[in-house]
Enzyme design. Structure first.
Site, mmCIF file in Angstrom:
data_model
loop_
_atom_site.group_PDB
_atom_site.id
_atom_site.type_symbol
_atom_site.label_atom_id
_atom_site.label_comp_id
_atom_site.label_asym_id
_atom_site.label_seq_id
_atom_site.Cartn_x
_atom_site.Cartn_y
_atom_site.Cartn_z
ATOM 1 N N MET A 258 0.840 -1.199 0.000
ATOM 2 C CA MET A 258 0.000 0.000 0.000
ATOM 3 C C MET A 258 0.878 1.252 0.000
ATOM 4 O O MET A 258 1.638 1.486 0.942
ATOM 5 C CB MET A 258 -0.902 0.012 1.226
ATOM 6 C CG MET A 258 -1.791 -1.211 1.370
ATOM 7 S SD MET A 258 -3.121 -1.273 0.160
ATOM 8 C CE MET A 258 -4.176 0.048 0.732
ATOM 9 N N SER A 259 0.744 2.058 -1.057
ATOM 10 C CA SER A 259 1.518 3.295 -1.152
ATOM 11 C C SER A 259 0.709 4.521 -0.738
ATOM 12 O O SER A 259 1.252 5.616 -0.638
ATOM 13 C CB SER A 259 1.995 3.496 -2.591
ATOM 14 O OG SER A 259 0.885 3.755 -3.445
ATOM 15 N N GLY B 14 -1.750 5.529 -2.631
ATOM 16 C CA GLY B 14 -2.274 6.041 -3.888
ATOM 17 C C GLY B 14 -3.481 5.265 -4.368
ATOM 18 O O GLY B 14 -3.895 4.262 -3.772
ATOM 19 N N ASP C 299 -3.878 3.412 -7.115
ATOM 20 C CA ASP C 299 -3.646 2.091 -7.724
ATOM 21 C C ASP C 299 -3.581 0.982 -6.685
ATOM 22 O O ASP C 299 -4.249 -0.049 -6.819
ATOM 23 C CB ASP C 299 -2.362 2.119 -8.556
ATOM 24 C CG ASP C 299 -2.468 3.052 -9.753
ATOM 25 O OD1 ASP C 299 -3.573 3.194 -10.291
ATOM 26 O OD2 ASP C 299 -1.441 3.642 -10.134
ATOM 27 N N CYS D 76 14.413 -0.318 -6.397
ATOM 28 C CA CYS D 76 13.435 -0.443 -5.313
ATOM 29 C C CYS D 76 12.604 -1.707 -5.489
ATOM 30 O O CYS D 76 12.350 -2.439 -4.523
ATOM 31 C CB CYS D 76 12.539 0.795 -5.286
ATOM 32 S SG CYS D 76 11.360 0.811 -3.906
ATOM 33 N N CYS E 128 10.788 9.357 -5.657
ATOM 34 C CA CYS E 128 10.075 9.618 -4.406
ATOM 35 C C CYS E 128 10.955 10.263 -3.338
ATOM 36 O O CYS E 128 10.445 10.992 -2.485
ATOM 37 C CB CYS E 128 9.463 8.320 -3.873
ATOM 38 S SG CYS E 128 10.662 7.102 -3.290
#
Length: 367
Positions: free
Chosen positions: A9-10, A12, A14, A105, A203
């Site tokens: 989970m970011s 965002g 998506d 990443c 980021c």
């Protein structure tokens, strides 16, 4: 029993829709956010607002999980991220190469550390909000990656490094949708992040100013050097090797009477070579650190016609791939390509948009 899946989970739209889709499909869903980077400078922290490394994104992810009534965890991988992604990013620029931190990443953080965490929690899968298709091809006897339906959002390029074992435990629910559909679904699901802007830049770089970031982290002063033209004439002084990349035009500070571009970089001599646009063209490249996806590889000396991407936003070019040894390929383009950049990934596709494999560009073959 329900199969268990951990969703990265970011905060965002998506990854949030990914969690909803999987829950609706009957999976037992757990949301996990990786805390990867937080600067010491409060002003720098403020400039990261909205990016996947920001504190507000962690809070957005937590609120989404609460609204879905699924467990939420945050894991701290700041030390690992600094060593495996940020340090790599800085050293590549110092070597005169152009890194791709998103690929680093994915390799080290998502599909190594986070996947291991998911499996430790008893999950069968790690799911992410990447736009790509993945399935098991019975004919090939392998998991394969295919470009997403939404070609503008396709992220197969940054996932070429996934191994068969990693693909076995990975889900990509968004590959069959367009981004506009995902936003509409997020709105229909009542997700507060449905109109949250996409994260566009690196980021951990505030205001997309990577030069200042490298300066701040460098333990020694960045050494200046000279600009040369392609005939060996000195044109002026440059600010330092990390500030330039192949194909760059802006920020050179040169008035030559013609559009000038960086056509080569020699970090050992601290030289940046300047030329005209046509001098940035390359007829091929060499790549190493290979990973094969849809095929197990090639035999040494074997060649294959492929579609080639030399950067994430580039259109695939036609060319021929030749395996020179077990970990080095030579690529020859059918038509010259502009600004092949050492340090970037090159990814090979077949005519059906399957990812055959990829590697890291090490050398250019000049026209």
């Amino acid at each position: 029993m329900k199969e268990k899946v951990v969703v990265a989970m970011s905060g965002g739209v998506d990854s949030s829709v990914t969690a909803v889709l999987l829950k609706n499909q009957g999976y037992e869903v757990i949301g996990i956010t990786m805390r990867l980077y937080s600067p010491d400078d409060p002003l720098e922290e403020a400039n990261l607002v909205g990016g996947c490394c920001s504190l507000d994104s962690v809070n957005d992810a937590r609120r989404v999980c609460e609204s879905l009534d699924i467990p939420f965890f945050a894991v701290n991988y700041k030390v690992e991220f600094d060593k495996l992604v940020i340090e790599y990013f800085q050293k590549e620029y110092e070597r005169g190469r152009t890194p791709n931190p998103c690929i680093a990443c994915n390799v080290h953080m998502k599909y190594d550390l986070l996947l291991k965490k998911a499996l430790d929690l008893g999950a069968q899968y790690l799911a992410t909000g990447h736009y790509v298709k993945r399935w098991y091809d019975d004919t090939r006897g392998r998991f394969v990656l295919e470009k997403a339906v939404d070609e503008k959002k396709d992220q197969s390029y940054v996932l070429y490094n996934l191994t068969q074992e990693q693909l076995k435990h990975t889900l990509f629910p968004l590959g069959g949708y367009r981004k506009t559909e995902i936003r509409e679904m997020a709105k229909d699901f009542g997700l507060r992040v449905h109109n949250k802007p996409d994260s566009q830049e690196i980021c951990f770089i505030p205001n997309d100013d990577y030069k200042s970031f490298i300066e701040k982290r460098s333990t020694t002063p960045i050494k200046q050097g000279h600009f040369y033209d392609t005939k060996g004439n000195i044109l002026g002084k440059h600010k330092g090797i990390p500030y330039y990349t192949i194909g760059q035009r802006k920020g050179l500070g040169l008035a030559l009477g013609y559009p000038a571009y960086v056509v080569d970089i020699d970090p050992k001599k601290h030289i940046v070579i300047i030329g005209r646009n046509e001098e940035v063209l390359d007829k091929g490249l060499y790549a190493e650190e290979l990973n094969w996806v849809a095929i197990p590889g090639l035999l040494v000396g074997e060649s294959l016609s492929v579609h080639i991407k030399i950067r994430s936003a580039a259109k695939p070019a036609l060319g021929t791939m030749i395996l020179e040894n077990h970990d080095r390929v030579k690529i020859l383009f059918d038509q010259p390509e502009r600004a092949v950049t050492p340090g970037q990934a090159v990814v090979f596709y077949d005519a059906n948009n399957l990812v055959l494999g990829g590697g890291v560009i090490t050398e250019r073959i000049r026209v």
